[in-house]
Design an enzyme around this catalytic site. Structure first.
Site, PDB file in Angstrom:
ATOM      1  N   ASP A 231      58.135  65.273  48.455  1.00 50.32           N
ATOM      2  CA  ASP A 231      58.400  64.535  47.212  1.00 50.32           C
ATOM      3  C   ASP A 231      57.221  63.595  46.930  1.00 50.32           C
ATOM      4  O   ASP A 231      56.103  63.809  47.416  1.00 50.32           O
ATOM      5  CB  ASP A 231      59.746  63.798  47.334  1.00 50.32           C
ATOM      6  CG  ASP A 231      60.462  63.619  46.009  1.00 50.32           C
ATOM      7  OD1 ASP A 231      60.099  62.671  45.288  1.00 50.32           O
ATOM      8  OD2 ASP A 231      61.370  64.418  45.680  1.00 50.32           O
ATOM      9  N   ASP A 232      57.473  62.548  46.191  1.00 49.06           N
ATOM     10  CA  ASP A 232      56.446  61.592  45.776  1.00 49.06           C
ATOM     11  C   ASP A 232      55.679  61.027  46.987  1.00 49.06           C
ATOM     12  O   ASP A 232      56.268  60.848  48.055  1.00 49.06           O
ATOM     13  CB  ASP A 232      57.154  60.446  45.026  1.00 49.06           C
ATOM     14  CG  ASP A 232      56.245  59.724  44.056  1.00 49.06           C
ATOM     15  OD1 ASP A 232      55.025  59.878  44.153  1.00 49.06           O
ATOM     16  OD2 ASP A 232      56.780  58.997  43.201  1.00 49.06           O
TER      17      ASP A 232
ATOM     18  N   LYS B 220      59.170  70.271  42.015  1.00 45.92           N
ATOM     19  CA  LYS B 220      60.087  69.325  41.368  1.00 45.92           C
ATOM     20  C   LYS B 220      59.248  68.482  40.424  1.00 45.92           C
ATOM     21  O   LYS B 220      58.225  67.926  40.829  1.00 45.92           O
ATOM     22  CB  LYS B 220      60.747  68.446  42.433  1.00 45.92           C
ATOM     23  CG  LYS B 220      61.523  67.250  41.891  1.00 45.92           C
ATOM     24  CD  LYS B 220      62.218  66.510  43.020  1.00 45.92           C
ATOM     25  CE  LYS B 220      62.714  65.138  42.604  1.00 45.92           C
ATOM     26  NZ  LYS B 220      63.326  64.414  43.730  1.00 45.92           N
TER      27      LYS B 220
ATOM     28  N   ASP C 274      59.229  65.392  37.925  1.00 44.99           N
ATOM     29  CA  ASP C 274      59.870  64.160  37.487  1.00 44.99           C
ATOM     30  C   ASP C 274      59.448  63.840  36.055  1.00 44.99           C
ATOM     31  O   ASP C 274      58.605  64.539  35.478  1.00 44.99           O
ATOM     32  CB  ASP C 274      59.471  63.036  38.461  1.00 44.99           C
ATOM     33  CG  ASP C 274      60.672  62.235  38.887  1.00 44.99           C
ATOM     34  OD1 ASP C 274      61.553  62.003  38.031  1.00 44.99           O
ATOM     35  OD2 ASP C 274      60.729  61.827  40.061  1.00 44.99           O
TER      36      ASP C 274
ATOM     37  N   TRP D  85      66.813  63.409  35.152  1.00 39.00           N
ATOM     38  CA  TRP D  85      67.961  62.537  35.455  1.00 39.00           C
ATOM     39  C   TRP D  85      69.100  62.625  34.423  1.00 39.00           C
ATOM     40  O   TRP D  85      69.729  61.615  34.098  1.00 39.00           O
ATOM     41  CB  TRP D  85      67.517  61.076  35.589  1.00 39.00           C
ATOM     42  CG  TRP D  85      66.081  60.901  35.952  1.00 39.00           C
ATOM     43  CD1 TRP D  85      65.513  61.117  37.177  1.00 39.00           C
ATOM     44  CD2 TRP D  85      65.015  60.479  35.083  1.00 39.00           C
ATOM     45  NE1 TRP D  85      64.170  60.863  37.118  1.00 39.00           N
ATOM     46  CE2 TRP D  85      63.840  60.464  35.852  1.00 39.00           C
ATOM     47  CE3 TRP D  85      64.947  60.111  33.732  1.00 39.00           C
ATOM     48  CZ2 TRP D  85      62.601  60.109  35.314  1.00 39.00           C
ATOM     49  CZ3 TRP D  85      63.717  59.756  33.199  1.00 39.00           C
ATOM     50  CH2 TRP D  85      62.573  59.760  33.997  1.00 39.00           C
ATOM     51  N   GLY D  86      69.374  63.813  33.915  1.00 37.44           N
ATOM     52  CA  GLY D  86      70.481  63.962  32.963  1.00 37.44           C
ATOM     53  C   GLY D  86      70.135  63.490  31.562  1.00 37.44           C
ATOM     54  O   GLY D  86      70.960  63.559  30.648  1.00 37.44           O
TER      55      GLY D  86
ATOM     56  N   ARG E  82      68.323  67.978  37.133  1.00 33.88           N
ATOM     57  CA  ARG E  82      69.149  66.841  37.517  1.00 33.88           C
ATOM     58  C   ARG E  82      70.081  66.481  36.372  1.00 33.88           C
ATOM     59  O   ARG E  82      69.684  66.486  35.206  1.00 33.88           O
ATOM     60  CB  ARG E  82      68.231  65.674  37.877  1.00 33.88           C
ATOM     61  CG  ARG E  82      67.556  65.850  39.254  1.00 33.88           C
ATOM     62  CD  ARG E  82      68.434  65.291  40.332  1.00 33.88           C
ATOM     63  NE  ARG E  82      68.680  63.910  40.030  1.00 33.88           N
ATOM     64  CZ  ARG E  82      67.808  62.932  40.320  1.00 33.88           C
ATOM     65  NH1 ARG E  82      66.692  63.203  40.960  1.00 33.88           N
ATOM     66  NH2 ARG E  82      68.078  61.685  39.994  1.00 33.88           N
TER      67      ARG E  82
ATOM     68  N   ASP F  60      69.376  58.771  40.081  1.00 38.05           N
ATOM     69  CA  ASP F  60      69.193  59.001  41.520  1.00 38.05           C
ATOM     70  C   ASP F  60      70.447  58.611  42.297  1.00 38.05           C
ATOM     71  O   ASP F  60      71.023  57.544  42.076  1.00 38.05           O
ATOM     72  CB  ASP F  60      68.032  58.152  42.051  1.00 38.05           C
ATOM     73  CG  ASP F  60      66.696  58.643  41.527  1.00 38.05           C
ATOM     74  OD1 ASP F  60      66.679  59.499  40.624  1.00 38.05           O
ATOM     75  OD2 ASP F  60      65.668  58.165  42.028  1.00 38.05           O
TER      76      ASP F  60
HETATM   77  C1  GLA Z   1      62.634  59.673  40.778  1.00 41.26           C
HETATM   78  C2  GLA Z   1      63.424  60.902  41.179  1.00 41.26           C
HETATM   79  C3  GLA Z   1      63.684  60.878  42.683  1.00 41.26           C
HETATM   80  C4  GLA Z   1      62.380  60.815  43.426  1.00 41.26           C
HETATM   81  C5  GLA Z   1      61.562  59.634  42.959  1.00 41.26           C
HETATM   82  C6  GLA Z   1      60.147  59.637  43.489  1.00 41.26           C
HETATM   83  O1  GLA Z   1      63.357  58.516  40.938  1.00 41.26           O
HETATM   84  O2  GLA Z   1      64.615  60.963  40.470  1.00 41.26           O
HETATM   85  O3  GLA Z   1      64.437  62.004  43.061  1.00 41.26           O
HETATM   86  O4  GLA Z   1      61.667  62.007  43.235  1.00 41.26           O
HETATM   87  O5  GLA Z   1      61.446  59.595  41.545  1.00 41.26           O
HETATM   88  O6  GLA Z   1      59.421  58.540  43.056  1.00 41.26           O
END
Ligand code: GLA
Length: 656
Positions: free
Chosen positions: A100-101, A203, A205, A271-272, A288, A292
């Site tokens: 991830d990040d 993924k 974002d 995020w929806g 998503r 989160d």
């Molecule tokens: C967002 C995403 C998380 C994660 C973070 C990383 O908040 O929704 O799932 O990937 O960024 O910074």
């Protein structure tokens, strides 16, 4: 008694006939090219619910975010990978390892090439300080029989650059060097990640489209290039839904070019927001549905709620994503196995991705046992891809039923959302099984079986979820209700006119800055979308006082596709305007098409008119399309229309 309306009726509206002819002529004029129908309600005659990519079943594996946030490194990731293999979880299907990040250092300005932070991914230092590659890393993962996932942002900057400013692993350098997201580099980055570095999963974002607002203190203090937000965190009506969607479509096109075999997974992380709960299925493999997840019971409920009422929008190739699992942390750690099992069971039942996210190197065996429940994994990975449907819904208790395969058996979850023990009576009708024949339930946690006829009582501990596989005599003896097979349905057009927020999902003030938060509230649109066994607004299906336990609830001007996977011979339904319709004046008509040909239609239906039976001979047809047409003019809301008891029946079923 209303008549039975079938394909013997003359063609409905001259306008429709003209449009069909026009579409057919256009197709003829361009041999080999399927002409896009101008009218979205016209039958496509082909399945439109396939999303390219390699996610026929929900993705499974491990993600670094909930475990390590930006403090990810190669040892931690490879440790997780090795544990997936050694524990046997990989054999069960947990084979994606997603970084991830935090992995990036900067974007090289001479040629725009992304540079990896080699201090945390040492194997990436392939050619001195200025030449980095993830190929050795993905080779190692592939060598273990695993797949490799990477993370980026659809805008110029990433979420950590807005929300993890204390992080030791933020991108470094000038403003331009710190622009690590895809914007302006889609083809270049996708080629690099998928062709050169060998990743299989991405993924993406969306903070870059939301948080780098002109004039904000973030932009000023961090010297970011400001960007007028395409996603307004607080306002769906000021979110540019089309632009957000087309950004992700461009990535999908780049992925297809980079990987012509389409062996990739595209995970949309908006995020929806931006109405992604509606269009995500047409663009990515998972999207998503909410903010989160945090390691608390209520957050888990929230994220679950954001996906559980969207079963018609998921299916093989595309999945609702209520976020990474939080097993192994706080409310779901080894001291909370009841909650850990519930979280896992619920994700399994709704075909959510099963992405583990704790430090697997140091995890307790009890959690591996939860994650390694092969029966639960089997439910989640059932190839038919039918997301569980809520069949009973109170504040405290939910019953969720998931059809396996074409309907030969079912899984059922009894879920106690609350903090006190609950008595739950499971009825045969919750399962759409006959109450006259024995039903065998096999508990997929305790492995014990129970047989009952009609109903069976249970007591559930606080937060407990019991999951059973159920077999019995089907309610529809020679067929299946459409609401039992959501994975075989594609909501091609849902009839919503504008993106409206779903009032059933709590819009909490974001918790990140405690009670000092300024109060951006999540914007979960999709209200009014098609529903199994309920109206689009969550009411019981009911036409002129006649209630239907089963059926599909839609809005006027909708088109639902059904794959006739089991080769059934008849489609039957009782159709009409739902008693709950806010639009009480306008008539609608219901149409059934098979492979593009009109097979049956209703007369004009108005509120209060008893449901009419519709029957269509679908033998030999592979794609059935259910269309409801109504007026589109004026400011009146869409009509709520019900396909009561919509079902597919075999040739053996007696004619109605
Ligand atoms: C967002 C995403 C998380 C994660 C973070 C990383 O908040 O929704 O799932 O990937 O960024 O910074």
């Amino acid at each position: 008694m209303p008549g039975c309306w079938s394909s013997h009726r003359p063609f409905p509206l001259p306008a429709v006939r003209r449009a069909v002819l026009a579409a057919a002529l256009a197709a003829l004029a361009m041999p080999g090219l399927a002409a896009a129908p101008a009218d979205p309600l016209l039958p496509a005659g082909r399945w439109q619910g396939d999303t390219s990519g390699a996610a026929r079943t929900p993705p499974m594996g491990w993600n670094s975010w909930n475990a390590f946030r930006t403090e990810v490194d190669e040892d931690k990731v490879m440790g997780a990978a090795q544990m997936l293999v050694d524990s046997g979880l990989a054999r069960l299907g947990y084979n994606h390892v997603n970084v991830d990040d935090g992995w990036w250092l900067k974007r090289r300005q001479s040629d725009g090439r992304m540079q990896i932070r080699t201090s945390i991914f040492p194997s990436a230092a392939t050619g001195g300080a200025n030449e980095t590659s993830f190929k050795p890393f993905t080779d190692k993962l592939h060598g273990l029989g695993l797949k490799a996932g990477i993370y980026t942002d659809i805008g110029r900057n990433a979420c950590s650059q807005a929300y993890d400013l204390h992080s030791p692993n933020l991108p470094q350098g000038t403003t331009a060097e710190r622009e690590v997201g895809l914007e302006g580099h889609v083809e270049q980055d996708i080629q690099l990640y998928f062709k050169e570095w060998g990743f299989d999963y991405i993924k993406i974002d969306a903070c870059g489209l939301a948080d780098f607002v002109p004039g904000s203190s973030l932009v000023k203090e961090q010297s970011y290039r400001p960007q007028a937000p395409l996603i307004e965190r607080n306002a769906i009506n000021r979110t540019d839904i089309k632009a957000v969607r087309s950004r992700y479509e461009a990535v999908s096109a780049a992925l297809k070019a980079a990987r012509p075999e389409h062996d990739y997974i595209l995970s949309i992380c908006a995020w929806g927001m931006a109405n992604v709960r509606t269009w995500g299925k047409d663009v990515g493999n998972l999207w998503r549905t909410s903010s989160d997840i945090t390691p608390s019971w209520t957050s888990m409920l929230h994220n679950f709620d954001s996906a559980v009422k969207r079963p018609l929008y998921a299916g093989p190739g595309h999945w609702n994503d209520p976020d990474i699992l939080y097993l192994g942390h706080e409310a779901f750690d080894a001291d909370h196995l009841v909650e850990a099992r519930s979280h896992f069971s619920l994700w399994a039942m709704i075909n959510a991705p099963l992405l583990i996210s704790y430090d697997l190197r140091n995890g307790p065996a009890s959690l591996l046992e939860v994650l390694g429940n092969a029966d639960l994994v089997r439910l989640n990975q059932d190839p038919a891809g039918h997301q569980g449907v809520v069949s009973y819904d109170s504040d405290d208790v939910q019953i969720i039923v998931k059809t396996l395969g074409h309907g030969s058996s079912k899984a059922v979850a009894l879920f106690n959302r609350g903090a006190t023990p609950m008595d739950i009576t499971l009825l045969a009708k919750h399962l759409k099984l006959s109450d006259q024949a024995p039903i065998v339930l096999k508990d997929l946690w305790s492995r014990q079986s129970v047989t009952f006829t009609g109903e069976q009582a249970f007591t559930l501990a606080p937060h407990e979820t019991r999951v059973f596989e159920a077999s019995g005599k089907r309610q529809v003896a020679n067929g299946v209700y459409l609401s039992e097979i959501p994975g075989s349905l594609n909501v091609a057009v849902d009839g919503t006119r504008r993106a409206e927020l779903d009032p059933t999902i709590h819009r909490m003030i974001d918790p990140w800055s405690n009670t000092r938060s300024g109060g951006a509230r999540p914007q979960y649109a999709g209200w009014g979308g098609a529903q199994p066994d309920a109206t689009p607004f969550g009411q019981t299906l009911q036409v002129a006082g006649q209630a239907f336990d089963a059926g599909i609830g839609v809005l006027s001007n909708s088109r639902i596709q059904v794959r006739n996977d089991a080769g059934q011979a008849w489609l039957m339904a009782s159709v009409g305007v739902d008693d709950s319709s806010a639009n009480i004046d306008q008539p609608v008509r219901f149409y059934v098409y098979g492979d593009g040909k009109l097979l049956a239609q209703s007369p004009a239906m108005t509120l209060g008119k008893p449901a009419v039976p519709l029957k269509a001979n679908i033998a030999g047809r592979t794609i059935i399309e259910l269309v409801v047409r109504g007026a589109r003019s004026g400011s009146a809301p869409p009509v709520v229309a019900s396909w009561g008891e919509a079902r597919l029946l075999s040739a053996a079923a007696s004619a109605p």
